[in-house]
Design a protein around this motif. Structure first.
Motif, PDB file in Angstrom:
ATOM      1  N   GLY A  98       0.843  -1.192   0.000  1.00 11.74           N
ATOM      2  CA  GLY A  98       0.000   0.000   0.000  1.00 11.74           C
ATOM      3  C   GLY A  98       0.873   1.236   0.000  1.00 11.74           C
ATOM      4  O   GLY A  98       2.096   1.150  -0.065  1.00 11.74           O
ATOM      5  N   THR A  99       0.243   2.370   0.098  1.00 15.57           N
ATOM      6  CA  THR A  99       0.978   3.629   0.085  1.00 15.57           C
ATOM      7  C   THR A  99       1.861   3.723   1.321  1.00 15.57           C
ATOM      8  O   THR A  99       1.377   3.669   2.454  1.00 15.57           O
ATOM      9  N   ASN A 100       3.152   3.828   1.101  1.00 12.20           N
ATOM     10  CA  ASN A 100       4.141   3.964   2.174  1.00 12.20           C
ATOM     11  C   ASN A 100       4.108   2.823   3.185  1.00 12.20           C
ATOM     12  O   ASN A 100       4.452   3.010   4.349  1.00 12.20           O
ATOM     13  N   GLN A 101       3.710   1.637   2.762  1.00 17.73           N
ATOM     14  CA  GLN A 101       3.744   0.467   3.624  1.00 17.73           C
ATOM     15  C   GLN A 101       4.406  -0.690   2.888  1.00 17.73           C
ATOM     16  O   GLN A 101       4.249  -0.837   1.679  1.00 17.73           O
ATOM     17  N   TYR A 102       5.117  -1.516   3.664  1.00 18.74           N
ATOM     18  CA  TYR A 102       5.839  -2.650   3.102  1.00 18.74           C
ATOM     19  C   TYR A 102       5.658  -3.874   3.988  1.00 18.74           C
ATOM     20  O   TYR A 102       5.640  -3.760   5.214  1.00 18.74           O
ATOM     21  N   ARG A 103       5.538  -5.027   3.359  1.00 21.05           N
ATOM     22  CA  ARG A 103       5.584  -6.312   4.046  1.00 21.05           C
ATOM     23  C   ARG A 103       7.027  -6.789   3.950  1.00 21.05           C
ATOM     24  O   ARG A 103       7.562  -6.949   2.846  1.00 21.05           O
ATOM     25  N   VAL A 104       7.659  -6.993   5.085  1.00 25.28           N
ATOM     26  CA  VAL A 104       9.068  -7.363   5.134  1.00 25.28           C
ATOM     27  C   VAL A 104       9.202  -8.655   5.944  1.00 25.28           C
ATOM     28  O   VAL A 104       8.626  -8.773   7.024  1.00 25.28           O
ATOM     29  N   THR A 105       9.944  -9.594   5.410  1.00 25.32           N
ATOM     30  CA  THR A 105      10.238 -10.844   6.106  1.00 25.32           C
ATOM     31  C   THR A 105      11.745 -10.916   6.326  1.00 25.32           C
ATOM     32  O   THR A 105      12.518 -10.664   5.404  1.00 25.32           O
ATOM     33  N   SER A 106      12.140 -11.234   7.552  1.00 25.05           N
ATOM     34  CA  SER A 106      13.557 -11.341   7.900  1.00 25.05           C
ATOM     35  C   SER A 106      13.772 -12.566   8.764  1.00 25.05           C
ATOM     36  O   SER A 106      12.933 -12.891   9.610  1.00 25.05           O
ATOM     37  N   GLY A 107      14.900 -13.234   8.576  1.00 26.28           N
ATOM     38  CA  GLY A 107      15.290 -14.310   9.469  1.00 26.28           C
ATOM     39  C   GLY A 107      16.007 -13.724  10.672  1.00 26.28           C
ATOM     40  O   GLY A 107      16.663 -12.689  10.565  1.00 26.28           O
ATOM     41  N   PHE A 108      15.859 -14.363  11.836  1.00 27.89           N
ATOM     42  CA  PHE A 108      16.575 -13.877  13.014  1.00 27.89           C
ATOM     43  C   PHE A 108      17.170 -15.027  13.807  1.00 27.89           C
ATOM     44  O   PHE A 108      16.699 -16.161  13.767  1.00 27.89           O
ATOM     45  N   THR A 109      18.241 -14.693  14.541  1.00 28.52           N
ATOM     46  CA  THR A 109      18.840 -15.559  15.535  1.00 28.52           C
ATOM     47  C   THR A 109      19.062 -14.701  16.779  1.00 28.52           C
ATOM     48  O   THR A 109      19.498 -13.549  16.663  1.00 28.52           O
ATOM     49  N   ARG A 128       7.902 -11.286  10.569  1.00 29.19           N
ATOM     50  CA  ARG A 128       6.976 -10.924   9.494  1.00 29.19           C
ATOM     51  C   ARG A 128       6.369  -9.582   9.867  1.00 29.19           C
ATOM     52  O   ARG A 128       5.599  -9.479  10.826  1.00 29.19           O
ATOM     53  N   ASP A 129       6.756  -8.575   9.119  1.00 30.00           N
ATOM     54  CA  ASP A 129       6.440  -7.206   9.504  1.00 30.00           C
ATOM     55  C   ASP A 129       5.554  -6.487   8.494  1.00 30.00           C
ATOM     56  O   ASP A 129       5.659  -6.719   7.288  1.00 30.00           O
ATOM     57  N   LEU A 130       4.740  -5.596   9.017  1.00 29.61           N
ATOM     58  CA  LEU A 130       4.105  -4.562   8.223  1.00 29.61           C
ATOM     59  C   LEU A 130       4.737  -3.268   8.706  1.00 29.61           C
ATOM     60  O   LEU A 130       4.586  -2.886   9.879  1.00 29.61           O
ATOM     61  N   ILE A 131       5.497  -2.644   7.817  1.00 31.05           N
ATOM     62  CA  ILE A 131       6.251  -1.438   8.164  1.00 31.05           C
ATOM     63  C   ILE A 131       5.650  -0.257   7.423  1.00 31.05           C
ATOM     64  O   ILE A 131       5.344  -0.333   6.238  1.00 31.05           O
ATOM     65  N   GLU A 132       5.508   0.834   8.153  1.00 36.06           N
ATOM     66  CA  GLU A 132       4.940   2.062   7.591  1.00 36.06           C
ATOM     67  C   GLU A 132       6.035   3.127   7.552  1.00 36.06           C
ATOM     68  O   GLU A 132       6.765   3.308   8.523  1.00 36.06           O
ATOM     69  N   ARG A 141      10.863   8.233   8.350  1.00 40.82           N
ATOM     70  CA  ARG A 141      11.000   7.392   9.533  1.00 40.82           C
ATOM     71  C   ARG A 141      10.127   6.164   9.308  1.00 40.82           C
ATOM     72  O   ARG A 141       8.972   6.286   8.915  1.00 40.82           O
ATOM     73  N   ALA A 142      10.674   5.006   9.556  1.00 38.72           N
ATOM     74  CA  ALA A 142       9.898   3.770   9.441  1.00 38.72           C
ATOM     75  C   ALA A 142       9.496   3.316  10.838  1.00 38.72           C
ATOM     76  O   ALA A 142      10.254   3.483  11.798  1.00 38.72           O
ATOM     77  N   VAL A 143       8.278   2.765  10.958  1.00 40.40           N
ATOM     78  CA  VAL A 143       7.781   2.215  12.221  1.00 40.40           C
ATOM     79  C   VAL A 143       7.049   0.914  11.917  1.00 40.40           C
ATOM     80  O   VAL A 143       6.535   0.710  10.816  1.00 40.40           O
ATOM     81  N   PHE A 144       6.992   0.061  12.913  1.00 39.14           N
ATOM     82  CA  PHE A 144       6.226  -1.166  12.767  1.00 39.14           C
ATOM     83  C   PHE A 144       4.748  -0.877  13.007  1.00 39.14           C
ATOM     84  O   PHE A 144       4.392  -0.287  14.014  1.00 39.14           O
ATOM     85  N   ARG A 145       3.903  -1.309  12.098  1.00 38.07           N
ATOM     86  CA  ARG A 145       2.459  -1.347  12.340  1.00 38.07           C
ATOM     87  C   ARG A 145       2.091  -2.717  12.884  1.00 38.07           C
ATOM     88  O   ARG A 145       1.164  -2.849  13.663  1.00 38.07           O
ATOM     89  N   GLU A 146       2.860  -3.724  12.449  1.00 33.52           N
ATOM     90  CA  GLU A 146       2.698  -5.066  13.004  1.00 33.52           C
ATOM     91  C   GLU A 146       4.034  -5.776  12.915  1.00 33.52           C
ATOM     92  O   GLU A 146       4.711  -5.707  11.894  1.00 33.52           O
ATOM     93  N   ARG A 147       4.390  -6.437  13.993  1.00 36.68           N
ATOM     94  CA  ARG A 147       5.574  -7.303  13.980  1.00 36.68           C
ATOM     95  C   ARG A 147       5.139  -8.647  14.556  1.00 36.68           C
ATOM     96  O   ARG A 147       4.605  -8.723  15.654  1.00 36.68           O
ATOM     97  N   ARG A 148       5.387  -9.687  13.791  1.00 33.51           N
ATOM     98  CA  ARG A 148       5.094 -11.053  14.215  1.00 33.51           C
ATOM     99  C   ARG A 148       6.429 -11.789  14.228  1.00 33.51           C
ATOM    100  O   ARG A 148       7.041 -12.000  13.186  1.00 33.51           O
ATOM    101  N   ALA A 149       6.872 -12.177  15.432  1.00 31.48           N
ATOM    102  CA  ALA A 149       8.098 -12.957  15.588  1.00 31.48           C
ATOM    103  C   ALA A 149       7.681 -14.421  15.712  1.00 31.48           C
ATOM    104  O   ALA A 149       7.038 -14.805  16.683  1.00 31.48           O
ATOM    105  N   VAL A 150       8.011 -15.210  14.697  1.00 37.44           N
ATOM    106  CA  VAL A 150       7.663 -16.631  14.690  1.00 37.44           C
ATOM    107  C   VAL A 150       8.952 -17.400  14.967  1.00 37.44           C
ATOM    108  O   VAL A 150       9.838 -17.455  14.123  1.00 37.44           O
ATOM    109  N   TYR A 151       9.043 -17.965  16.176  1.00 39.05           N
ATOM    110  CA  TYR A 151      10.286 -18.628  16.561  1.00 39.05           C
ATOM    111  C   TYR A 151      10.221 -20.124  16.259  1.00 39.05           C
ATOM    112  O   TYR A 151       9.169 -20.741  16.305  1.00 39.05           O
TER     113      TYR A 151
END
Length: 164
Positions: A98-109, A128-132, A141-151
């Motif tokens: 959407g406008t100024n929003q991104y779905r971003v997936t990142s691996g973490f340790t 799994r993020d929705l970043i605005e 400035r980017a901020v999280f609208r949703e952050r889902r940490a799936v471990y």
């Protein structure tokens, strides 16, 4: 995506990880949008795969994110064995949402060191993020609208106080 948006997303990830690794819960909360529907979830891969709404942490609105800060810094202070974390991430994908929003997936340790103990792997997984992107011109400035940490772990090696 513009280079400025990409830089803002990188800066957001850096600020998030630095806040957690420094134990700065107020700075952690500042990485999230102030909108009431902003969310943070931390759930196991098994629950995620099975579509179960069970989560280790389930902050379904901005107010609960702020509550988590109070719990960790005031309510639980002195009631748990202190530990330090080191987070490592790698961005895997990014798509416009959407406008100024991104779905971003990142691996973490996440590495964990209890006070007076040895460093071990706490867990790994996927953000799994929705970043605005907020702002305009040259100031983004980017901020999280949703952050889902799936471990990945079915069982974590200890109790968890801090978000992933």
């Amino acid at each position: 995506m513009t280079a400025a948006h990409n830089s803002a997303i990188d800066a957001l990830h850096t600020a998030y990880l630095a806040a957690l690794d420094q134990g700065d819960m107020a700075a952690w909360a500042a990485t999230f949008a102030l909108a009431p529907d902003t969310r943070y979830f931390c759930t196991s891969a098994e629950n995620d795969r099975r579509g179960l709404p069970l989560a280790l942490m389930y902050d379904d609105c901005r107010g609960r994110i702020d509550d988590r800060v109070s719990f960790v810094t005031k309510v639980w202070a002195g009631t748990y064995q202190p530990y330090r974390t080191r987070h490592f991430i790698q961005r895997l994908s990014m798509d416009a949402a959407g406008t100024n929003q991104y779905r971003v997936t990142s691996g973490f340790t996440i590495m964990m060191t209890p006070e007076g103990g040895a460093t071990t792997v706490l867990t790994s997984g996927e953000y799994r993020d929705l970043i605005e992107i907020q702002g305009d011109g040259d100031k983004f400035r980017a901020v999280f609208r949703e952050r889902r940490a799936v471990y990945d772990a079915d069982v974590l090696p200890r109790y968890i106080v801090f978000p992933f």
